[in-house]
Design a protein around this motif. Structure first.
Motif, PDB file in Angstrom:
ATOM      1  N   GLY A 113       0.772  -1.219   0.000  1.00 59.50           N
ATOM      2  CA  GLY A 113       0.000   0.000   0.000  1.00 59.50           C
ATOM      3  C   GLY A 113       0.811   1.281   0.000  1.00 59.50           C
ATOM      4  O   GLY A 113       0.257   2.360  -0.027  1.00 59.50           O
ATOM      5  N   ARG A 114       2.135   1.196   0.009  1.00 56.11           N
ATOM      6  CA  ARG A 114       2.985   2.390   0.099  1.00 56.11           C
ATOM      7  C   ARG A 114       3.539   2.796  -1.254  1.00 56.11           C
ATOM      8  O   ARG A 114       4.685   3.180  -1.372  1.00 56.11           O
ATOM      9  N   THR A 115       2.722   2.787  -2.308  1.00 61.53           N
ATOM     10  CA  THR A 115       3.229   3.022  -3.658  1.00 61.53           C
ATOM     11  C   THR A 115       4.000   4.338  -3.764  1.00 61.53           C
ATOM     12  O   THR A 115       5.066   4.381  -4.339  1.00 61.53           O
ATOM     13  N   GLY A 116       3.484   5.420  -3.198  1.00 64.54           N
ATOM     14  CA  GLY A 116       4.166   6.710  -3.284  1.00 64.54           C
ATOM     15  C   GLY A 116       5.531   6.696  -2.632  1.00 64.54           C
ATOM     16  O   GLY A 116       6.531   7.042  -3.243  1.00 64.54           O
ATOM     17  N   THR A 117       5.606   6.297  -1.371  1.00 59.34           N
ATOM     18  CA  THR A 117       6.890   6.256  -0.684  1.00 59.34           C
ATOM     19  C   THR A 117       7.752   5.113  -1.192  1.00 59.34           C
ATOM     20  O   THR A 117       8.975   5.185  -1.113  1.00 59.34           O
ATOM     21  N   TYR A 118       7.121   4.093  -1.723  1.00 60.17           N
ATOM     22  CA  TYR A 118       7.872   2.974  -2.288  1.00 60.17           C
ATOM     23  C   TYR A 118       8.735   3.460  -3.445  1.00 60.17           C
ATOM     24  O   TYR A 118       9.914   3.143  -3.534  1.00 60.17           O
ATOM     25  N   ARG A 119       8.132   4.221  -4.342  1.00 63.46           N
ATOM     26  CA  ARG A 119       8.903   4.751  -5.481  1.00 63.46           C
ATOM     27  C   ARG A 119      10.053   5.630  -5.000  1.00 63.46           C
ATOM     28  O   ARG A 119      11.156   5.557  -5.538  1.00 63.46           O
ATOM     29  N   GLU A 120       9.787   6.472  -4.012  1.00 63.20           N
ATOM     30  CA  GLU A 120      10.845   7.337  -3.490  1.00 63.20           C
ATOM     31  C   GLU A 120      11.979   6.509  -2.894  1.00 63.20           C
ATOM     32  O   GLU A 120      13.154   6.808  -3.124  1.00 63.20           O
ATOM     33  N   ASP A 121      11.631   5.500  -2.148  1.00 62.23           N
ATOM     34  CA  ASP A 121      12.652   4.645  -1.546  1.00 62.23           C
ATOM     35  C   ASP A 121      13.440   3.920  -2.628  1.00 62.23           C
ATOM     36  O   ASP A 121      14.670   3.826  -2.568  1.00 62.23           O
TER      37      ASP A 121
END
Length: 150
Positions: free
Chosen positions: A16-24
Motif C-alpha cells: 500500500g505504500r506506492t508513493g513512498t515505495y517509489r521514493e525509496d
C-alpha cells in the motif's frame, strides 16, 4: 561481484505504500550502479499484496495440524496484479533486474480444506500438493509471459 550494484529487497515494503515505495526505490540509484530487486512477490489470497513481506504470517503453527489463523479467500489474481504492478514500477524507475520470491513453498502444501490450505501463505508460483506434486498458479504463466516479453 560484491560492491558493483545495489540489491534491493522489497520483502519488507507493504504494497500500500506506492508513493513512498517509489521514493525509496529511487534512492537506491544515487550511487550510479545497477539496481537489482532480489525478491518481490506476494501470496495468493485477497489482501495479501497490502501485507507486503508479511503476507506469509497467516499460519497458526501451534495448531496440530497447522492451519490458517483465520478465513482467507484464495485469489491467485492477487499475485498476478502484484507482479504486474511492481514490474511496471521497476520498468518506469529503471531497475536492471528483479527476482520473484519464490518458486514453491514446499513446507506449505495446498489442501482442499480452506483452513488447512497452507499454500495461501506461500509466495510460490506453483502450489505444492500434499503428495509432493506441483501445479502452476496463475502467476506462473504471467511471470513467464512478462519475462518473455522483456
Amino acid at each position: 561481484m560484491r560492491g558493483r550494484g545495489i540489491n534491493y529487497d522489497t520483502g519488507f515494503l507493504p504494497g500500500g505504500r506506492t508513493g513512498t515505495y517509489r521514493e525509496d526505490l529511487r534512492s537506491r540509484f544515487r550511487h550510479g550502479r545497477p539496481v537489482a530487486v532480489t525478491e518481490f512477490g506476494t501470496c495468493a489470497y485477497t489482501g495479501a499484496g497490502a501485507r507486503g513481506g508479511m503476507a506469509w504470517a497467516i499460519v497458526d503453527d501451534t495448531a496440530q495440524p497447522p492451519r490458517l489463523n483465520g478465513d482467507y479467500l484464495r485469489d491467485e489474481g492477487e499475485q498476478v496484479r502484484y507482479l504486474r504492478e511492481l514490474l511496471t514500477v521497476f520498468e518506469e524507475e529503471g531497475v536492471d533486474t528483479a527476482f520473484w520470491f519464490t518458486f514453491a513453498g514446499y513446507d506449505l502444501p495446498h489442501h482442499p480444506d480452506p483452513r488447512r490450505d497452507l499454500d495461501l501463505a506461500s509466495y510460490g508460483v506453483v502450489r505444492v500438493l500434499e503428495d509432493g506434486r506441483r501445479e502452476p498458479k496463475e502467476v506462473f504463466g504471467a511471470l513467464a509471459a512478462a519475462y518473455a516479453a522483456s
